[in-house]
Design an enzyme around this catalytic site. Structure first.
Site, PDB file in Angstrom:
ATOM      1  N   HIS A  40       0.846  -1.195   0.000  1.00 42.03           N
ATOM      2  CA  HIS A  40       0.000   0.000   0.000  1.00 42.03           C
ATOM      3  C   HIS A  40       0.878   1.241   0.000  1.00 42.03           C
ATOM      4  CE1 HIS A  40       0.964   0.462   4.239  1.00 42.03           C
ATOM      5  NE2 HIS A  40       0.566  -0.774   4.453  1.00 42.03           N
TER       6      HIS A  40
HETATM    7  P1  TYD Z   1      -1.834  -2.855   7.377  1.00 46.74           P
HETATM    8  O1  TYD Z   1      -1.522  -1.406   7.397  1.00 46.74           O
HETATM    9  O2  TYD Z   1      -2.496  -3.416   6.158  1.00 46.74           O
HETATM   10  O3  TYD Z   1      -0.517  -3.707   7.684  1.00 46.74           O
HETATM   11  P2  TYD Z   1       0.879  -3.853   6.899  1.00 46.74           P
HETATM   12  O4  TYD Z   1       1.115  -2.624   6.109  1.00 46.74           O
HETATM   13  O5  TYD Z   1       1.869  -4.002   7.960  1.00 46.74           O
HETATM   14  O6  TYD Z   1       0.841  -5.082   6.068  1.00 46.74           O
HETATM   15  O7  TYD Z   1      -2.699  -3.167   8.656  1.00 46.74           O
HETATM   16  C1  TYD Z   1      -3.208  -4.457   8.961  1.00 46.74           C
HETATM   17  C2  TYD Z   1      -4.465  -4.288   9.786  1.00 46.74           C
HETATM   18  O8  TYD Z   1      -4.169  -3.659  11.030  1.00 46.74           O
HETATM   19  C3  TYD Z   1      -5.526  -3.447   9.093  1.00 46.74           C
HETATM   20  O9  TYD Z   1      -6.785  -4.036   9.371  1.00 46.74           O
HETATM   21  C4  TYD Z   1      -5.431  -2.115   9.775  1.00 46.74           C
HETATM   22  C5  TYD Z   1      -4.944  -2.463  11.169  1.00 46.74           C
HETATM   23  N1  TYD Z   1      -4.078  -1.408  11.743  1.00 46.74           N
HETATM   24  C6  TYD Z   1      -4.547  -0.676  12.804  1.00 46.74           C
HETATM   25  O10 TYD Z   1      -5.684  -0.841  13.285  1.00 46.74           O
HETATM   26  N2  TYD Z   1      -3.717   0.288  13.356  1.00 46.74           N
HETATM   27  C7  TYD Z   1      -2.477   0.521  12.861  1.00 46.74           C
HETATM   28  O11 TYD Z   1      -1.737   1.397  13.385  1.00 46.74           O
HETATM   29  C8  TYD Z   1      -2.023  -0.244  11.728  1.00 46.74           C
HETATM   30  C9  TYD Z   1      -0.662  -0.018  11.130  1.00 46.74           C
HETATM   31  C10 TYD Z   1      -2.858  -1.200  11.207  1.00 46.74           C
END
Ligand code: TYD
Length: 137
Positions: A53
């Site tokens: 992302h």
């Molecule tokens: P995501 O940002 O997709 O993780 P990564 O980039 O590490 O692969 O986040 C995964 C899940 O966690 C998504 O449902 C959003 C949640 N999340 C939070 O609730 N708070 C946060 O600070 C972060 C980074 C993610």
């Protein structure tokens, strides 16, 4: 100039003596953004990727607290891959950079310092939507 040039590895200030080492990052120092959130990735399953992302406005610092991993950065046109493997070296990622984290070592922990609280509307989770916004298409 590519936005990728803004994404830099930097030495984290610290202290080493006969007992061992410590590192510190403070608000706006050494990377000048206000820290609003800290989170960390750990227990990454074998072969798994994280990220996939981009963020519209979020600034981040990633620190490999333990182990190592690679990060592919993409600004919509240029790409580069960075290896992080030292808890005394961080990576600053500016807004509008697509990132993918991969090749995590078995004990890897990635700590992230972020300039905003979690805001889903700040994400591009679709790479086509992201590229369309970069003006590089
Ligand atoms: P995501 O940002 O997709 O993780 P990564 O980039 O590490 O692969 O986040 C995964 C899940 O966690 C998504 O449902 C959003 C949640 N999340 C939070 O609730 N708070 C946060 O600070 C972060 C980074 C993610």
């Amino acid at each position: 100039m590519s936005r990728l040039n803004n994404c830099i590895k930097f030495n984290i200030p610290g202290n080493t003596d006969s007992r061992g080492s410590l590192c510190f990052i403070e608000n706006k120092c050494p990377i000048p953004f206000e820290i609003q959130r800290v989170y960390w990735l750990y227990d990454i399953n074998d072969g798994m990727c994280r990220g996939g992302h981009a963020h519209k406005e979020l600034h981040q610092i990633m620190v490999p607290i333990s182990g190592s991993f690679n990060i592919k950065l993409f600004d919509g046109h240029n790409k580069k891959v960075i290896n992080l493997n030292s808890p005394s070296i961080g990576l600053y990622i500016c807004p509008m950079i697509w990132r993918e984290l991969f090749d995590f070592s078995s004990n890897a922990v990635c700590m992230v310092l972020a300039s905003q609280r979690y805001t889903e509307s700040d994400y591009y989770r679709n790479i086509t939507d992201f590229i369309n916004q970069t003006g590089y298409q």
